[in-house]
Scaffold this motif. Structure first.
Motif, PDB file in Angstrom:
ATOM      1  N   GLU A   1      36.869 -38.944 -39.365  1.00 37.05           N
ATOM      2  CA  GLU A   1      37.995 -38.109 -38.920  1.00 37.05           C
ATOM      3  C   GLU A   1      37.914 -37.847 -37.419  1.00 37.05           C
ATOM      4  O   GLU A   1      38.940 -37.846 -36.724  1.00 37.05           O
TER       5      GLU A   1
ATOM      6  N   ARG B   1      39.064 -40.920 -35.709  1.00 35.49           N
ATOM      7  CA  ARG B   1      40.521 -41.007 -35.830  1.00 35.49           C
ATOM      8  C   ARG B   1      41.194 -40.120 -34.768  1.00 35.49           C
ATOM      9  O   ARG B   1      42.184 -40.518 -34.140  1.00 35.49           O
ATOM     10  N   GLU B   2      40.635 -38.943 -34.512  1.00 36.42           N
ATOM     11  CA  GLU B   2      41.150 -38.063 -33.453  1.00 36.42           C
ATOM     12  C   GLU B   2      40.948 -38.695 -32.071  1.00 36.42           C
ATOM     13  O   GLU B   2      41.827 -38.628 -31.215  1.00 36.42           O
TER      14      GLU B   2
ATOM     15  N   SER C   1      40.846 -41.838 -31.476  1.00 36.51           N
ATOM     16  CA  SER C   1      41.828 -42.923 -31.411  1.00 36.51           C
ATOM     17  C   SER C   1      43.204 -42.384 -31.047  1.00 36.51           C
ATOM     18  O   SER C   1      43.901 -42.970 -30.213  1.00 36.51           O
ATOM     19  N   ARG C   2      43.594 -41.286 -31.668  1.00 34.78           N
ATOM     20  CA  ARG C   2      44.896 -40.679 -31.313  1.00 34.78           C
ATOM     21  C   ARG C   2      44.930 -40.327 -29.832  1.00 34.78           C
ATOM     22  O   ARG C   2      45.940 -40.548 -29.154  1.00 34.78           O
ATOM     23  N   ALA C   3      43.816 -39.785 -29.333  1.00 36.31           N
ATOM     24  CA  ALA C   3      43.749 -39.432 -27.911  1.00 36.31           C
ATOM     25  C   ALA C   3      43.827 -40.689 -27.036  1.00 36.31           C
ATOM     26  O   ALA C   3      44.480 -40.685 -25.986  1.00 36.31           O
TER      27      ALA C   3
ATOM     28  N   TYR D   1      45.381 -43.570 -27.743  1.00 39.28           N
ATOM     29  CA  TYR D   1      46.747 -44.106 -27.716  1.00 39.28           C
ATOM     30  C   TYR D   1      47.717 -43.162 -27.008  1.00 39.28           C
ATOM     31  O   TYR D   1      48.666 -43.617 -26.362  1.00 39.28           O
ATOM     32  N   ALA D   2      47.459 -41.867 -27.047  1.00 38.93           N
ATOM     33  CA  ALA D   2      48.267 -40.934 -26.248  1.00 38.93           C
ATOM     34  C   ALA D   2      48.033 -41.192 -24.762  1.00 38.93           C
ATOM     35  O   ALA D   2      48.980 -41.213 -23.964  1.00 38.93           O
TER      36      ALA D   2
ATOM     37  N   GLU E   1      51.649 -48.316 -30.432  1.00 38.83           N
ATOM     38  CA  GLU E   1      50.971 -47.592 -31.503  1.00 38.83           C
ATOM     39  C   GLU E   1      50.076 -48.562 -32.256  1.00 38.83           C
ATOM     40  O   GLU E   1      50.322 -49.764 -32.283  1.00 38.83           O
TER      41      GLU E   1
ATOM     42  N   THR F   1      48.737 -49.768 -35.759  1.00 40.80           N
ATOM     43  CA  THR F   1      49.042 -49.757 -37.185  1.00 40.80           C
ATOM     44  C   THR F   1      47.913 -50.484 -37.919  1.00 40.80           C
ATOM     45  O   THR F   1      47.063 -51.110 -37.284  1.00 40.80           O
TER      46      THR F   1
ATOM     47  N   GLN G   1      45.265 -49.467 -39.240  1.00 38.63           N
ATOM     48  CA  GLN G   1      43.992 -49.002 -38.700  1.00 38.63           C
ATOM     49  C   GLN G   1      42.873 -49.027 -39.744  1.00 38.63           C
ATOM     50  O   GLN G   1      43.051 -48.576 -40.873  1.00 38.63           O
TER      51      GLN G   1
ATOM     52  N   GLU H   1      48.342 -53.517 -32.622  1.00 42.99           N
ATOM     53  CA  GLU H   1      49.095 -52.748 -31.634  1.00 42.99           C
ATOM     54  C   GLU H   1      50.510 -53.302 -31.571  1.00 42.99           C
ATOM     55  O   GLU H   1      50.712 -54.498 -31.351  1.00 42.99           O
TER      56      GLU H   1
END
Length: 141
Positions: A5, A8-9, A11-13, A15-16, A72, A74, A76, A91
């Motif tokens: 988890e 995953r966070e 990774s979100r950071a 891609y942001a 983004e 996908t 993943q 991506e």
């Protein structure tokens, strides 16, 4: 929160930060990468960087050249093992370099390392792709 988890966070950071860079602000990249001479990137235009200084310069150049876009990840998949983790995925994105519209879809691998500040990117690798070749050709001008 489990390691998976947390990655995953991270990774979100990532891609942001990547999307911010495509929209003229590379600053968030400073927070998500490990600042080390050992970090690396292999870009979809076939280019590569080694070391934080080289990477930071490349991200700033992307921010200067691109005038919008979004990518983004996908499909993943995240694997963690101790202080290292990797993710793979596809991506998908649209970019606007030099007034053009370019669509991309390519495979990506990101490697993360746990640090005192949390999980940090240490490597980003994408397939070479025709769309990215067009988009990144603007970096050479």
């Amino acid at each position: 929160m489990s390691d998976k988890e947390e990655v995953r966070e991270a990774s979100r950071a990532f891609y942001a930060a990547l999307n911010s860079t495509f929209n003229k602000d590379a600053t968030p990249m400073r927070d998500i990468w490990l600042h080390s001479p050992e970090v690396t990137a292999m870009r979809p235009n076939g280019g590569r960087e080694v070391g934080w200084d080289s990477l930071w310069e490349a991200w700033q150049h992307v921010a200067d050249v691109f005038s919008g876009g979004k990518v983004e990840l996908t499909e993943q998949v995240i694997v963690t093992d101790g202080n290292f983790a990797y993710e793979i995925g596809l991506e998908i994105g649209t970019f606007y370099p030099g007034g053009e519209t370019v669509e991309v879809a390519h495979r990506a691998t990101n490697i993360y390392r746990r640090s005192a500040e949390g999980w940090k990117v240490v490597h980003h690798h994408t397939d070479k792709s025709d769309g990215a070749m067009v988009a990144f050709s603007h970096l050479e001008t």
